[in-house]
Design an enzyme around this catalytic site. Structure first.
Site, PDB file in Angstrom:
ATOM      1  CB  THR A 136      -4.786  10.258   0.448  1.00 48.35           C
ATOM      2  OG1 THR A 136      -3.633   9.502   0.807  1.00 48.35           O
ATOM      3  CG2 THR A 136      -4.558  10.933  -0.885  1.00 48.35           C
TER       4      THR A 136
ATOM      5  CG  HIS B 248      -3.013  15.096   2.330  1.00 51.10           C
ATOM      6  ND1 HIS B 248      -2.363  16.003   3.126  1.00 51.10           N
ATOM      7  CD2 HIS B 248      -2.367  13.922   2.515  1.00 51.10           C
ATOM      8  CE1 HIS B 248      -1.381  15.398   3.772  1.00 51.10           C
ATOM      9  NE2 HIS B 248      -1.367  14.127   3.418  1.00 51.10           N
TER      10      HIS B 248
HETATM   11  N1  LIG Z   1       3.226   5.178   0.646  1.00 52.50           N
HETATM   12  C1  LIG Z   1       1.934   5.104   0.398  1.00 52.50           C
HETATM   13  O1  LIG Z   1       1.515   4.560  -0.618  1.00 52.50           O
HETATM   14  C2  LIG Z   1       0.973   5.643   1.395  1.00 52.50           C
HETATM   15  C3  LIG Z   1      -0.315   5.075   1.497  1.00 52.50           C
HETATM   16  C4  LIG Z   1      -1.167   5.568   2.479  1.00 52.50           C
HETATM   17  C5  LIG Z   1      -0.773   6.618   3.290  1.00 52.50           C
HETATM   18  N2  LIG Z   1       0.457   7.162   3.119  1.00 52.50           N
HETATM   19  C6  LIG Z   1       0.962   8.252   3.962  1.00 52.50           C
HETATM   20  O2  LIG Z   1       1.462   7.663   5.144  1.00 52.50           O
HETATM   21  C7  LIG Z   1       1.367   8.605   6.217  1.00 52.50           C
HETATM   22  C8  LIG Z   1       0.667   7.949   7.379  1.00 52.50           C
HETATM   23  O3  LIG Z   1      -0.685   7.672   7.085  1.00 52.50           O
HETATM   24  P1  LIG Z   1      -1.751   7.611   8.270  1.00 52.50           P
HETATM   25  O4  LIG Z   1      -3.075   7.419   7.646  1.00 52.50           O
HETATM   26  O5  LIG Z   1      -1.297   6.646   9.310  1.00 52.50           O
HETATM   27  O6  LIG Z   1      -1.599   9.137   8.775  1.00 52.50           O
HETATM   28  P2  LIG Z   1      -1.776   9.850  10.194  1.00 52.50           P
HETATM   29  O7  LIG Z   1      -1.596  11.287   9.937  1.00 52.50           O
HETATM   30  O8  LIG Z   1      -3.046   9.366  10.820  1.00 52.50           O
HETATM   31  O9  LIG Z   1      -0.549   9.277  11.062  1.00 52.50           O
HETATM   32  C9  LIG Z   1       0.644   9.932  11.272  1.00 52.50           C
HETATM   33  C10 LIG Z   1       0.978   9.779  12.763  1.00 52.50           C
HETATM   34  O10 LIG Z   1       2.282  10.282  13.017  1.00 52.50           O
HETATM   35  C11 LIG Z   1       2.266  10.876  14.296  1.00 52.50           C
HETATM   36  N3  LIG Z   1       3.423  11.778  14.378  1.00 52.50           N
HETATM   37  C12 LIG Z   1       3.558  13.036  13.927  1.00 52.50           C
HETATM   38  N4  LIG Z   1       4.797  13.501  14.162  1.00 52.50           N
HETATM   39  C13 LIG Z   1       5.470  12.511  14.779  1.00 52.50           C
HETATM   40  C14 LIG Z   1       6.798  12.370  15.262  1.00 52.50           C
HETATM   41  N5  LIG Z   1       7.697  13.368  15.158  1.00 52.50           N
HETATM   42  N6  LIG Z   1       7.155  11.205  15.839  1.00 52.50           N
HETATM   43  C15 LIG Z   1       6.265  10.185  15.950  1.00 52.50           C
HETATM   44  N7  LIG Z   1       4.981  10.263  15.498  1.00 52.50           N
HETATM   45  C16 LIG Z   1       4.603  11.405  14.922  1.00 52.50           C
HETATM   46  C17 LIG Z   1       0.923  11.553  14.378  1.00 52.50           C
HETATM   47  O11 LIG Z   1       0.533  11.778  15.721  1.00 52.50           O
HETATM   48  C18 LIG Z   1       0.017  10.544  13.674  1.00 52.50           C
HETATM   49  O12 LIG Z   1      -0.601   9.641  14.581  1.00 52.50           O
HETATM   50  C19 LIG Z   1       0.658   9.812   5.624  1.00 52.50           C
HETATM   51  O13 LIG Z   1       1.639  10.748   5.210  1.00 52.50           O
HETATM   52  C20 LIG Z   1      -0.060   9.256   4.427  1.00 52.50           C
HETATM   53  O14 LIG Z   1      -0.324  10.252   3.461  1.00 52.50           O
HETATM   54  C21 LIG Z   1       1.336   6.681   2.194  1.00 52.50           C
END
Ligand SMILES: NC(=O)c1ccc[n+]([C@@H]2O[C@H](COP(=O)([O-])OP(=O)(O)OC[C@H]3O[C@@H](n4cnc5c(N)ncnc54)[C@H](O)[C@@H]3O)[C@@H](O)[C@H]2O)c1
Ligand SMILES: [Zn+2]
Length: 341
Positions: free
Chosen positions: A42, A45
């Site tokens: 975030t 972002h």
């Molecule tokens: N629900 C919530 O409250 C909450 C809290 C924190 C983060 N998030 C969200 O969760 C997500 C993950 O967070 P993060 O910090 O681990 O982010 P990140 O961007 O580090 O991890 C995403 C991962 O997905 C991989 N990826 C991309 N496309 C893919 C595919 N088709 N198949 C498999 N893997 C793929 C990327 O290589 C990356 O390692 C983000 O969207 C973040 O904003 C949500």
């Protein structure tokens, strides 16, 4: 300390370092010296400028933190200077329909501290005591900066109601996906993690999580072989990618549950026929509740979360901007911490 410093987001791709605005703690508040602050998706972002309508600049970011109390305000009891703390960075109004229904963590007027109000990436930080979470003295403060993302994972696994013995596919092996895999496994689930980055897959494997690369592996075939043709009971969509959504639906067996964790900036196509045909369930998961946070403290302290594998790098406050750039370029990193002291 001569002058306390703060890192501020001022415009897209720009972070500036300057004096922190020190505010003595008022009634019901404490001042903290943040020790470590994690950089999360975030924050990235925001760094891209994609949240400029929400974030008031200049903004001090940072909501994954650990530190020690330096001063307590009038009337504060139960907290002392020197106490090790993290924060659950949420403030709610208490009277909107979500709050009244008992879901304060998704208050309709939520103040997410570190996004909507000043965060922890500074050397002095004044916050209300309600958001404090106590850390055990035995827990090193660098590791403790992982409590907040771990609380996300605890909440997600709880929302999906994962039971021992269930087969779980985690789509996306960033910090959150890896933590979901670890938390689900600690609850007795059989986990497979899908990740396109070789570095992140290798970290997962070192944690003992089995992985597939969706670019080269035939995921449908692999899931079929693993589950005897049934499909998984649970999937977590943690990639934020359109392809990740498709995969998270396709891997599920009858009555499977898809837990949506990643933030998608735009609507995605989803195979509703599959939902009908297999009687699937889609459940959203956002942030965490107090109990999730307290559970996360235990999981980080008892080593269920292998902090050494998750923390790729620790940089001083002065190098925060470079750390954002590194994460932005998708280098061989999982979590970067900013050291504030
Ligand atoms: N629900 C919530 O409250 C909450 C809290 C924190 C983060 N998030 C969200 O969760 C997500 C993950 O967070 P993060 O910090 O681990 O982010 P990140 O961007 O580090 O991890 C995403 C991962 O997905 C991989 N990826 C991309 N496309 C893919 C595919 N088709 N198949 C498999 N893997 C793929 C990327 O290589 C990356 O390692 C983000 O969207 C973040 O904003 C949500
Ligand atoms: Zn509310």
């Amino acid at each position: 300390m001569t002058t306390a410093l703060a890192v501020r987001y001022t415009a897209a791709h720009t972070l500036e370092i300057g004096p922190a605005s020190i505010r003595p703690p008022g009634p019901g508040e404490v001042e903290i010296a943040p020790a470590y602050v994690g950089i999360c998706g975030t924050d990235l972002h925001i760094f891209h400028g994609s949240m400029d309508t929400r974030v008031k600049t200049p903004a001090v970011l940072g909501h994954e933190m650990s530190g020690r109390i330096t001063r307590t305000g009038p009337g504060v009891t139960g907290w002392q200077p020197g106490d090790a703390v993290t924060v659950m960075p949420l403030r709610w109004d208490g009277d909107c329909p979500a709050c009244v229904a008992g879901h304060q963590h998704i208050c309709q007027h939520l103040d997410f501290v570190g996004i909507d109000s000043p965060g922890a990436m500074q050397q002095r930080w004044t916050v209300p005591v309600e958001i404090l979470v106590r850390l055990p003295e035995s827990l090193a403060l660098d590791r403790a900066a992982l409590v907040e993302p771990t609380a996300v994972a605890v909440h997600d696994v709880g929302r999906a109601a994962v039971r021992p013995g269930e087969r779980v596919v985690v789509v996306g092996g960033g910090p959150i996906g890896l933590l979901i895999g670890l938390v689900a496994r600690s609850g007795g689930a059989d986990v497979r993690l899908l990740e396109i980055s070789e570095h992140r897959r290798s970290i997962a494997e070192r944690m003992g999580l089995s992985t597939w690369n969706p670019v080269v592996d035939d995921v449908a075939e692999a899931v079929g072989a693993w589950t005897g043709g049934a499909g998984a009971e649970v999937s977590f969509e943690v990639s934020g990618a359109a392809g990740g959504v498709t995969t998270a639906v396709d891997v599920l067996g009858v009555r499977g549950r898809l837990c949506q964790v990643a933030i998608h900036p735009r609507p995605r196509e989803i195979d509703l026929h599959r939902f009908f045909w297999r009687e699937l369930t889609l459940v959203g998961a956002r942030l965490y509740e107090r109990a999730d946070f307290e559970r996360a403290v235990v999981l980080v302290a008892d080593g269920t979360v292998p902090a050494d594998l998750l923390i790729s790098k620790v940089v001083p406050l002065a190098e925060a901007a470079a750390a954002f750039d590194t994460l932005d370029k998708g280098g061989d990193v999982v979590k970067i911490l900013v050291r504030c002291a």
